[in-house]
Design an enzyme around this catalytic site. Structure first.
Site, mmCIF file in Angstrom:
data_model
loop_
_atom_site.group_PDB
_atom_site.id
_atom_site.type_symbol
_atom_site.label_atom_id
_atom_site.label_comp_id
_atom_site.label_asym_id
_atom_site.label_seq_id
_atom_site.Cartn_x
_atom_site.Cartn_y
_atom_site.Cartn_z
ATOM 1 N N GLY A 53 0.814 -1.193 0.000
ATOM 2 C CA GLY A 53 0.000 0.000 0.000
ATOM 3 C C GLY A 53 0.856 1.256 0.000
ATOM 4 N N SER A 54 0.319 2.344 -0.551
ATOM 5 C CA SER A 54 0.987 3.636 -0.440
ATOM 6 C C SER A 54 0.752 4.174 0.974
ATOM 7 C CB SER A 54 0.425 4.611 -1.478
ATOM 8 O OG SER A 54 0.791 4.188 -2.770
ATOM 9 N N GLY A 55 1.510 5.214 1.330
ATOM 10 C CA GLY A 55 1.371 5.773 2.668
ATOM 11 C C GLY A 55 2.521 5.385 3.581
ATOM 12 N N HIS A 56 3.448 4.533 3.062
ATOM 13 C CA HIS A 56 4.603 4.109 3.860
ATOM 14 C C HIS A 56 5.898 4.707 3.329
ATOM 15 C CE1 HIS A 56 1.802 1.352 5.541
ATOM 16 N NE2 HIS A 56 1.675 0.648 4.439
ATOM 17 N N ASP A 109 -1.575 -8.308 0.534
ATOM 18 C CA ASP A 109 -0.293 -8.393 -0.173
ATOM 19 C C ASP A 109 0.006 -9.838 -0.551
ATOM 20 O OD1 ASP A 109 1.194 -5.574 0.107
ATOM 21 O OD2 ASP A 109 0.056 -5.946 1.917
ATOM 22 N N HIS A 218 -0.406 0.652 9.561
ATOM 23 C CA HIS A 218 -1.603 0.946 8.786
ATOM 24 C C HIS A 218 -2.629 1.739 9.553
ATOM 25 C CE1 HIS A 218 0.111 -2.372 6.417
ATOM 26 N NE2 HIS A 218 -0.291 -1.603 5.435
#
Lengths: 334, 193
Positions: A53-56, A109, A218
């Site tokens: 996921g994006s955001g990391h 994932d 998350h």
């Protein structure tokens, strides 16, 4: 919650456009959401593909480049990418020697990378998979989807990337990646929840005087909430939890790689101060620290807080860690 | 599929709210993205897909290619496997649809490795599909009851499982969206727009 974005729908594509504009040595397919190291197939190396996921950020696209990842697939915010992206990435980097998928242990994932591995193999690409699962906060993993993959992802990608750069085979790259994961453990704490663009407000409520122990990356709450503590006590708790778990897999006197990782909204002033306490606890417990990284590497949007990751490193792992790396977020020796 | 897409559009915000305390606050927006793509994919098919099986397979493939996360592969597999069971017949009986959905739910359980009681979409799908023998409305009601019954459960699969006991007391977003889709199926069977 104010955010520096155009819209929640375009946030990932906009970030990729910005990344492409800033880093000409990356091939960024904004439409298909694949970031590839320019010339990834030259040199006959094993390909290294990761994603999540994006955001990391900077994970994973920030680690694409010489000596680390060949390609990354960013998903929507906190949502794994889809198999199409991973297959595209595998095709873009496979030079005939195969591709290693570095997968963080989250149901989405794992499922999407499994589907992608099947499709890539139908295309004649050899695929190996390493699952990163280093989070000690998940204690009863028999009753969960297993431990989460967090900070150790950086160690795995750096060391496996160095092995691939040096010309190791797919099996050898996968082996050292699994070894690094098996000897790494992490623990995270949150001082605030994060806000996803889709929701626009904090994902959980964390009052000023409290902190969450054992959080992932998350924005989900952790295992336990306590009254806020000084950095020295947080460091004792986090390092203690990591070392206790690590003791089950490796002798207690070997050197470690240490990562003090910011979750996105904690300034370096605090992270370095926290690291001083981490270094003190490790010294008191007789753990020799071979190498240290302090900074924002595996983040959780605007969450305040940090995580500690330790990896018991053998000589080969240390040598691969020290090998040159040149990516947008990690660079040394070159 | 149109009814399902409409239901997702209507309830996306609520699904995301349910996903905040125990997940990562994106279930609604993820499904909305997927079902919007399903609508576009169906509209783009010329000629239109031959029958319900073809429609479901196209919808399933589209969800896998657009949703990501766990919902993409799980809902994609549910629709794709159900569609494959139906084959290319132009029309299917209620009995055939029930058998196909059974296979679809079994495929979801196999892929995710979950069982009823784990606080997942299966807690709505399994009782829902079991009640299909009575009527479509009974299936929708059973699925909704199943989704509500996830509140006291401790999650053992998916991201909520990392919270351990703290996942107790929240309705599972995946079970809720599954109940929503069986509700859409009942609406479609009733002839609702």
């Amino acid at each position: 919650m104010k955010m520096l974005i155009n819209s929640p729908q375009s946030v990932v594509a906009d970030a990729l456009r910005g990344m492409a504009a800033a880093h000409p040595d990356l091939e960024v397919d904004v439409e298909q959401r694949v970031v590839v190291r320019r010339g990834a197939r030259e040199g006959g190396r094993v390909g290294l593909v990761s994603g999540g996921g994006s955001g990391h950020e900077p994970l994973h696209a920030g680690f694409v480049g010489y000596g680390m990842l060949s390609a990354a697939c960013p998903g929507e915010v906190f949502t794994s990418p889809v198999p199409d992206q991973m297959v595209r990435a595998a095709r873009a980097v496979d030079s005939g020697r195969g591709v290693l998928f570095v997968v963080k242990n989250y149901t989405g994932d794992v499922l999407n990378f499994d589907m992608a591995a099947e499709l890539a193999e139908e295309d004649g690409i050899r695929v190996e998979r390493v699952l990163v699962n280093d989070d000690v906060a998940v204690t009863d993993s028999l009753y969960t989807a297993g431990r989460r993959g967090t900070g150790a992802t950086l160690f795995v990608e750096k060391v496996a990337g160095a092995a691939a750069e040096a010309g190791a085979s797919l099996e050898e790259v996968a082996e050292v990646a699994r070894r690094v994961n098996a000897s790494s453990r992490s623990f995270g704490v949150a001082l605030s929840a994060c806000s996803t663009p889709a929701k626009g407000s904090p994902t959980f409520d964390l009052p000023d005087g409290e902190l969450e122990l054992g959080v992932g990356i998350h924005g989900e709450p952790g295992r336990e909430r306590r009254a806020m503590m000084p950095a020295r006590e947080i460091a004792e708790f986090a390092v203690g939890a990591v070392l206790e778990d690590l003791a089950q897999v490796a002798p207690a006197d070997g050197p470690v790689l240490a990562l003090v990782n910011g979750m996105g909204a904690t300034p370096l002033l605090e992270l370095y101060g926290f690291h001083a306490e981490v270094a003190r606890v490790l010294a008191e417990r007789g753990v020799p620290v071979a190498r240290t990284l302090v900074g924002n590497y595996v983040t959780s949007l605007d969450m305040a807080g940090c995580s500690v990751t330790l990896c018991r490193a053998d000589e080969e792992v240390l040598r691969l860690w020290d090998a040159p790396v040149q990516t947008s977020a990690l660079r040394w020796g070159r | 599929m149109v009814a399902a897409a409409a239901a997702v559009e209507r309830e996306a915000q609520w699904l995301t709210e349910l996903d905040s305390p125990i997940g990562d606050a994106d279930h609604g927006s993820n499904l909305l993205r997927g079902f919007t793509a399903v609508r576009a994919a169906l509209d783009a098919q010329d000629p239109a897909p031959a029958g319900p099986g073809a429609v479901l397979q196209l919808a399933g493939r589209t969800l896998i290619s657009t949703v990501g996360g766990a919902s993409g592969p799980l809902y994609g597999t549910l629709l794709r496997r159900t569609g494959k069971e139906l084959g290319d017949a132009a029309e299917v009986s209620d009995e055939e649809l029930r058998a196909a959905l059974d296979a679809g739910v079994a495929a979801v359980a196999g892929l995710g490795g979950a069982a009823p009681g784990d606080k997942t979409m299966l807690d709505a799908l399994v009782p829902g599909v079991a009640a299909l023998g009575t009527s479509y409305r009974a299936a929708a009601d059973a699925a909704e009851a199943g989704a509500r019954a996830t509140v006291p459960l401790q999650a053992r699969k998916g991201r909520a499982s990392y919270l351990g006991e703290r996942s107790v007391g929240h309705q599972d977003p995946g079970a809720t969206s599954s109940a929503l889709l069986l509700g859409a199926l009942a609406d479609a069977a009733d002839g609702a727009p």
